[in-house]
Each structure stands twice: as structure tokens, then as C-alpha cells.
Design a protein around this motif. Structure first.
Motif, PDB file in Angstrom:
ATOM      1  N   ASN A 122       0.856  -1.193   0.000  1.00  0.00           N
ATOM      2  CA  ASN A 122       0.000   0.000   0.000  1.00  0.00           C
ATOM      3  C   ASN A 122       0.891   1.243   0.000  1.00  0.00           C
ATOM      4  N   LYS A 123       1.275   1.678  -1.177  1.00  0.00           N
ATOM      5  CA  LYS A 123       2.189   2.828  -1.280  1.00  0.00           C
ATOM      6  C   LYS A 123       1.520   4.121  -0.819  1.00  0.00           C
ATOM      7  N   GLU A 124       2.357   5.068  -0.397  1.00  0.00           N
ATOM      8  CA  GLU A 124       1.847   6.417  -0.105  1.00  0.00           C
ATOM      9  C   GLU A 124       1.249   6.988  -1.386  1.00  0.00           C
ATOM     10  N   ALA A 125       0.239   7.855  -1.234  1.00  0.00           N
ATOM     11  CA  ALA A 125      -0.465   8.412  -2.402  1.00  0.00           C
ATOM     12  C   ALA A 125       0.495   9.066  -3.395  1.00  0.00           C
ATOM     13  N   SER A 126       1.491   9.790  -2.874  1.00  0.00           N
ATOM     14  CA  SER A 126       2.419  10.522  -3.751  1.00  0.00           C
ATOM     15  C   SER A 126       3.349   9.601  -4.535  1.00  0.00           C
ATOM     16  N   ARG A 127       3.427   8.312  -4.123  1.00  0.00           N
ATOM     17  CA  ARG A 127       4.335   7.375  -4.786  1.00  0.00           C
ATOM     18  C   ARG A 127       3.602   6.356  -5.660  1.00  0.00           C
ATOM     19  N   LYS A 128       2.276   6.425  -5.655  1.00  0.00           N
ATOM     20  CA  LYS A 128       1.517   5.454  -6.452  1.00  0.00           C
ATOM     21  C   LYS A 128       1.778   5.658  -7.945  1.00  0.00           C
ATOM     22  N   GLY A 129       1.884   4.546  -8.650  1.00  0.00           N
ATOM     23  CA  GLY A 129       2.105   4.615 -10.098  1.00  0.00           C
ATOM     24  C   GLY A 129       3.521   4.986 -10.482  1.00  0.00           C
ATOM     25  N   LYS A 130       4.426   5.002  -9.490  1.00  0.00           N
ATOM     26  CA  LYS A 130       5.811   5.430  -9.755  1.00  0.00           C
ATOM     27  C   LYS A 130       6.796   4.429  -9.154  1.00  0.00           C
ATOM     28  N   VAL A 131       7.978   4.413  -9.733  1.00  0.00           N
ATOM     29  CA  VAL A 131       9.078   3.611  -9.201  1.00  0.00           C
ATOM     30  C   VAL A 131      10.320   4.502  -9.139  1.00  0.00           C
ATOM     31  N   LEU A 132      10.991   4.470  -7.991  1.00  0.00           N
ATOM     32  CA  LEU A 132      12.251   5.218  -7.864  1.00  0.00           C
ATOM     33  C   LEU A 132      13.403   4.287  -8.214  1.00  0.00           C
ATOM     34  N   ILE A 133      14.222   4.707  -9.187  1.00  0.00           N
ATOM     35  CA  ILE A 133      15.404   3.933  -9.580  1.00  0.00           C
ATOM     36  C   ILE A 133      16.638   4.660  -9.066  1.00  0.00           C
ATOM     37  N   ILE A 134      17.396   4.020  -8.176  1.00  0.00           N
ATOM     38  CA  ILE A 134      18.633   4.621  -7.649  1.00  0.00           C
ATOM     39  C   ILE A 134      19.818   3.805  -8.157  1.00  0.00           C
ATOM     40  N   VAL A 159      12.721   9.173 -10.769  1.00  0.00           N
ATOM     41  CA  VAL A 159      11.370   8.658 -10.550  1.00  0.00           C
ATOM     42  C   VAL A 159      10.739   8.412 -11.913  1.00  0.00           C
ATOM     43  N   VAL A 160      10.320   7.177 -12.164  1.00  0.00           N
ATOM     44  CA  VAL A 160       9.713   6.853 -13.462  1.00  0.00           C
ATOM     45  C   VAL A 160       8.316   6.297 -13.249  1.00  0.00           C
ATOM     46  N   GLY A 161       7.430   6.574 -14.195  1.00  0.00           N
ATOM     47  CA  GLY A 161       6.070   6.040 -14.125  1.00  0.00           C
ATOM     48  C   GLY A 161       6.065   4.565 -14.496  1.00  0.00           C
ATOM     49  N   ILE A 162       5.111   3.811 -13.951  1.00  0.00           N
ATOM     50  CA  ILE A 162       5.112   2.378 -14.258  1.00  0.00           C
ATOM     51  C   ILE A 162       4.804   2.140 -15.743  1.00  0.00           C
ATOM     52  N   ASP A 163       4.095   3.073 -16.389  1.00  0.00           N
ATOM     53  CA  ASP A 163       3.838   2.939 -17.836  1.00  0.00           C
ATOM     54  C   ASP A 163       5.144   2.959 -18.614  1.00  0.00           C
ATOM     55  N   GLN A 164       6.056   3.824 -18.183  1.00  0.00           N
ATOM     56  CA  GLN A 164       7.362   3.900 -18.850  1.00  0.00           C
ATOM     57  C   GLN A 164       8.146   2.593 -18.688  1.00  0.00           C
ATOM     58  N   VAL A 165       8.085   2.025 -17.479  1.00  0.00           N
ATOM     59  CA  VAL A 165       8.773   0.750 -17.230  1.00  0.00           C
ATOM     60  C   VAL A 165       8.154  -0.347 -18.098  1.00  0.00           C
ATOM     61  N   LEU A 166       6.830  -0.378 -18.159  1.00  0.00           N
ATOM     62  CA  LEU A 166       6.149  -1.402 -18.950  1.00  0.00           C
ATOM     63  C   LEU A 166       6.460  -1.257 -20.442  1.00  0.00           C
ATOM     64  N   SER A 167       6.683  -0.020 -20.889  1.00  0.00           N
ATOM     65  CA  SER A 167       7.019   0.195 -22.305  1.00  0.00           C
ATOM     66  C   SER A 167       8.401  -0.356 -22.653  1.00  0.00           C
ATOM     67  N   SER A 220      20.442   0.996 -16.382  1.00  0.00           N
ATOM     68  CA  SER A 220      20.985   1.842 -17.447  1.00  0.00           C
ATOM     69  C   SER A 220      19.899   2.424 -18.354  1.00  0.00           C
ATOM     70  N   LEU A 221      18.695   1.851 -18.344  1.00  0.00           N
ATOM     71  CA  LEU A 221      17.597   2.402 -19.152  1.00  0.00           C
ATOM     72  C   LEU A 221      17.096   3.726 -18.590  1.00  0.00           C
ATOM     73  N   TYR A 222      17.311   3.938 -17.314  1.00  0.00           N
ATOM     74  CA  TYR A 222      16.708   5.097 -16.642  1.00  0.00           C
ATOM     75  C   TYR A 222      17.735   6.061 -16.033  1.00  0.00           C
ATOM     76  N   VAL A 223      18.813   5.515 -15.499  1.00  0.00           N
ATOM     77  CA  VAL A 223      19.819   6.358 -14.836  1.00  0.00           C
ATOM     78  C   VAL A 223      21.208   5.890 -15.245  1.00  0.00           C
ATOM     79  N   SER A 224      21.995   6.791 -15.774  1.00  0.00           N
ATOM     80  CA  SER A 224      23.387   6.442 -16.060  1.00  0.00           C
ATOM     81  C   SER A 224      24.269   7.380 -15.263  1.00  0.00           C
ATOM     82  N   ASN A 225      25.140   6.812 -14.439  1.00  0.00           N
ATOM     83  CA  ASN A 225      26.042   7.683 -13.676  1.00  0.00           C
ATOM     84  C   ASN A 225      27.489   7.490 -14.107  1.00  0.00           C
TER      85      ASN A 225
END
Length: 486
Positions: A378-390, A429-437, A445-450
Motif C-alpha cells: 500500500n504505497k503512499e499516495a504521492s508514490r503510487k504509479g511510480k518507481v524510484l530507480i537509484i 522517478v519513473v512512471g510504471i507505464d514507462q517501465v512497462l514500455s 541503465s535504461l533510466y539512470v546512467s552515472n
């Protein structure tokens, strides 16, 4: 004794076994002896205190209520110390008698070491070990729980370092454990579970984390399951050595025989922390297809890799209201094609809160990079539909063949998790739609390159020179090899 002196003293027992026993087997002898000595010395201390309280009433001092554990007549450390022959038999009988006198707390805790095998452990070797441990009183006034607990953890690490290939099955890198505990933030009264608990480090650190914060840690309910008999015994001793008594650690295979059930369903927990065995091939896939506990939420993993069997067990075991989990995995779990359908369902159900990519060498005897997968029911409302990639692969310090996280690394990763915001080159922070795409791939490496491209750019001429130099070095070493073998 100082902490360092205590650690040196305890590690000294292992040196008595060098040359006679494989380093990987030290723990099955040293830990039971240490625990036997501890409970004998604590029993004497409790007896002495009760004697003083009752003006010398021996009968009162022996009452069960005055003791953490019962030690039957003839089964005390001092009784075994008096033996000069067949010491292994005396040890084994004393340990079994103590287990039988304390069936609820200590059943099977001394493991199944072959104390009576004189080819392995002669009377002379056992005498040396017993005399070594007899040098100091290991009662609470002399060695408090915190001090002994820390020394016990030190021994676990030393045995892991010394035994090589056996390390990973009972030891999780303690700096990673610290980060995992911080992120999960267990609270007083909550239930905490580790389905593959090893020596109990993840569970234990949840209690110690609360204790360090000055919160009531004794109301934390700790549950663990571990398939290996010796390792599960070490985990239970670990709890007692740290003065923690409210826990349940059960030996058994979590996938085939989950230990914690309520009304024929899996018991659920507020917090789950785990470092499961990765990519195991020998597991009952057929049974999982029609799992009686409904753990195949997203499907049945391939025979050659049970990772998502454990991950689904974890998800099914989470409390529906505020369940949260953190699991240490190799990076492959984030992007392997064979598990894409299961991963997609997990993401579609908005269970994944955060993925943290860690650096290499954090697993024992393996250079592979690790990652942390964090889920919430049960994610917090502000984090629903999102995934944080670190992408924290650079936040690591290499030390010989093992790496660890320094305090500043832990602080940076934890702060990024709490903030849940983009940080250029570190997290996104990426939307789950983006991950599913991206075919449900969580590949960092698809989302964060350091990788700092300015540091890695070189001219074509430099590249050519580097190639020519390495070619010349290879030719020279090959010529030398042929000269030696020719």
C-alpha cells in the motif's frame, strides 16, 4: 575485557582447530561451545544472586523461576571440564540434556556436530578448547549482552572470511544489512520476517536499530526460517547472545514447507527483509505450479532459477495494510527475459516502490553486482504509479575480495530513497507505464546512467596506441610462456 580483547579471546578458540578441521567447519564446534559456556556462567551468576537475595537458601536459588535456562545435574560446563577421557561423549550428553530441559527455547540449538569422532576431535584437542574457554567468566556482569553479541557477530564474519565458499549461505554483508534496516524502519510492536534468515543478521539488526534509537525493541516480533540445521541454530544462538528472547526461528525449506501459517494460510508480516539464495536450480517447480498457499501470484519461475518463487513468497507474506519488503538480489532479477511476464505483473500491480543498484563484490566470493528490490502492498499516495530507480553502483568501497558501504554511501542512498525525487546521474522517478514500455525491464541503465562520459572519452589515436601497447604486452607474455614450457 575490552571488546577487542573479547574478540581476540574468542577467535583464539578457532586457532586450536587449525590443521585438524576444515576452516568451513569451525563454526559447528566453536559456536555451541561458546553458547554452552555462556549459559553455564549465567546460571551460576543467577544462582549466586538468588542465594544472596534469600540469605543463603540453596533450594530457593535452584528454583526454575530464578534462571533463564535450566541446567540439569551433571550437565554444567564444570562437569564436562572435569572429564579427562571421552570428552566428546560428555559434551554431547551435556548439550542434549540442556536441550531436553529447555524444550521450548533450546531444542536442537547445539546442532549435530560429531563430538564423539576422535579421529577428528581427540580428547587432547577438546581439552585445549575447554581450557581456552574456561579462562574467563562469560556471565552478564563480566560480559554484557551487547558486548558478547558484538563479539559473536565478529566471529560470524571471521568464519565467513575464513571459510570461503560456505560464507554466503549464512552471512549477509553487514553494511548492506544496515541500509536495508534503515529503509524498512521497523517500529515497536511490528512483526518482522526473514524467509531465508541465515545467521539472523537481518532480523537482529531490526531489534538493534530500535534499541539504538531508544525505542522499545522488545515488543518487535521476529520470525525467521532457515533450511540449514547448523545455520538456523547459529541464528537462534545469535539472538540469545544479544539478549533477545522474543523470536521464532524455525528450521525448514521455505518454498516447500513454509513454517509460519495461520488458518492454513501464510502468516502475514509488517516487514520482510531477505537475502535469498540466488538462482537455485534444485527446487520443486512442479509443486509451485499448484501451490496450496497461492504463492504463484504472477506465475511459475523457470526450473533453472527460483528467484521469483522466493519473491512471490515474500509478496504473499506481506500484511495487506502496511506490508513492506526489501530483498537483496543479483541485478539479473530486474531484466531477465525468462521472468519478464512475472515482473510485468508485479509492476502492473504497483507493488514496486524502489530499486537500488549496488556495486560489485557485496556478495561473498562473487564479483556480481547486487540490487535491492523494495515492494509495498500500500504505497503512499504521492508514490503510487511510480518507481524510484537509484543507481548507486559507485557508492561502494572495495577492500580485497569484498566490498562494503561506508557511512556516507548509506546516508546518500537512504536520503535519496526518503526524498523520492530525481537527482541527476544518481536517481530518477519513473512512471510504471514507462517501465512497462521497456518490456517491464528495471535495468538501471535504461533510466539512470552515472558514468561520467567526460572521464571516459579518448581520441581515436589514443585508443589505437592503447590497443597496440596491449597487443605488444600480450605477445611478450605469450613468448615468455612458450619459452618456459618449451
Amino acid at each position: 575485557m575490552t571488546q577487542q580483547e573479547l574478540e581476540r579471546y574468542l577467535w583464539g578458540a578457532a586457532t586450536a582447530l587449525r590443521g585438524t578441521i576444515d576452516a568451513g567447519d569451525y563454526k559447528q564446534y566453536i559456536f555451541p561451545l561458546l553458547f554452552f559456556k555462556r549459559i553455564s556462567d549465567v546460571y551460576d551468576e543467577e544462582f549466586s544472586n538468588a542465594l544472596a537475595e534469600s540469605d543463603g537458601d540453596l533450594e530457593y536459588a535452584a528454583f526454575a523461576e530464578n534462571h533463564h535456562f535450566q541446567i540439569p545435574e551433571g550437565a554444567h560446563w564444570n562437569n564436562v571440564r572435569e572429564k579427562t577421557v571421552n570428552i566428546g561423549t560428555a559434551l554431547q550428553e551435556a548439550m542434549r540434556a540442556i536441550e531436553q530441559a529447555n524444550p521450548n527455547a533450546l531444542f536442537g540449538i547445539f546442532g549435530d556436530a560429531s563430538w564423539t569422532n576422535k579421529d577428528r576431535l581427540s580428547d587432547a584437542i577438546l581439552t585445549n578448547l575447554i581450557e581456552h574457554f574456561s579462562q574467563h567468566k562469560l556471565n552478564v556482569s563480566n560480559v554484557p549482552d551487547d558486548q558478547l553479541g558484538n563479539a559473536y557477530e565478529y566471529l560470524i564474519k571471521e568464519f565467513a572470511d575464513d571459510s570461503g565458499h560456505t560464507a554466503a549461505e549464512f552471512y549477509t554483508n553487514r553494511t548492506v544489512v544496515k541500509l536495508m534496516t534503515l529503509i524498512m524502519d521497523p517500529q515497536p510492536g511490528e512483526s518482522v520476517y526473514d524467509p531465508t534468515c541465515g545467521s539472523g543478521g537481518l532480523l537482529l539488526n531490526c531489534a538493534l536499530h530500535l534499541k539504538d534509537e531508544g525505542k522499545e525493541y522488545r515488543t518487535l516480533k521476529l520470525y525467521g526460517q532457515e533450511v540449514n540445521l547448523l545455520t538456523s541454530a547459529i541464528a537462534r544462538m545469535n539472538m540469545f547472545m544479544h539478549g533477545i528472547e522474543e523470536f521464532s526461528i524455525v528450521r525448514g525449506n521455505t518454498l516447500t514447507h513454509p513454517a509460519f501459517l495461520e488458518d492454513d494460510q501464510l502468516k502475514t508480516f509488517n516487514v520482510i527483509l531477505a537475502n535469498p539464495p540466488y538462482s537455485i536450480k534444485a527446487w520443486d517447480r512442479k509443486a509451485f505450479e499448484s501451490d496450496p498457499y497461492g504463492r504463484n501470484l504472477w506465475g511459475t519461475p523457470p526450473q533453472g532459477c527460483a528467484d521469483y518463487a522466493f519473491q512471490q513468497h515474500i509478496q504473499k507474506s506481506l500484511d495487506k495494510k502496511n506490508g513492506r519488503s526489501i530483498t537483496l538480489w543479483p541485478h539479473g532479477i530486474l531484466f531477465r527475459d525468462t521472468e519478464a511476464d512475472m515482473r510485468r505483473k508485479m509492476i502492473e500491480q504497483d507493488l514496486v516502490e524502489c530499486v537500488i543498484g549496488l556495486g560489485p563484490n557485496l556478495f561473498y566470493n562473487s564479483p556480481m553486482e547486487a540490487c535491492l528490490l523494495i515492494t509495498k502492498t500500500n504505497k503512499e499516495a504521492s508514490r503510487k504509479g511510480k518507481v524510484l530507480i537509484i543507481n548507486a553502483v559507485s557508492e561502494v568501497r572495495q577492500d580485497k575480495n569484498i566490498a562494503f558501504l561506508e557511512p556516507q554511501h548509506i546516508e546518500r542512498i537512504y536520503a535519496a530513497y526518503k526524498a523520492f525525487q530525481d537527482q541527476n546521474g544518481f536517481c530518477k522517478v519513473v512512471g510504471i507505464d514507462q517501465v512497462l514500455s521497456h518490456k517491464a525491464s528495471l535495468n538501471m541503465s535504461l533510466y539512470v546512467s552515472n558514468v561520467n562520459s567526460s572521464d571516459t572519452k579518448i581520441s581515436l589515436n589514443e585508443a589505437l596506441q592503447n590497443w597496440m601497447q596491449s597487443s605488444a604486452e600480450l605477445k611478450k607474455s605469450m613468448d615468455e610462456l612458450f619459452r618456459v614450457i618449451g
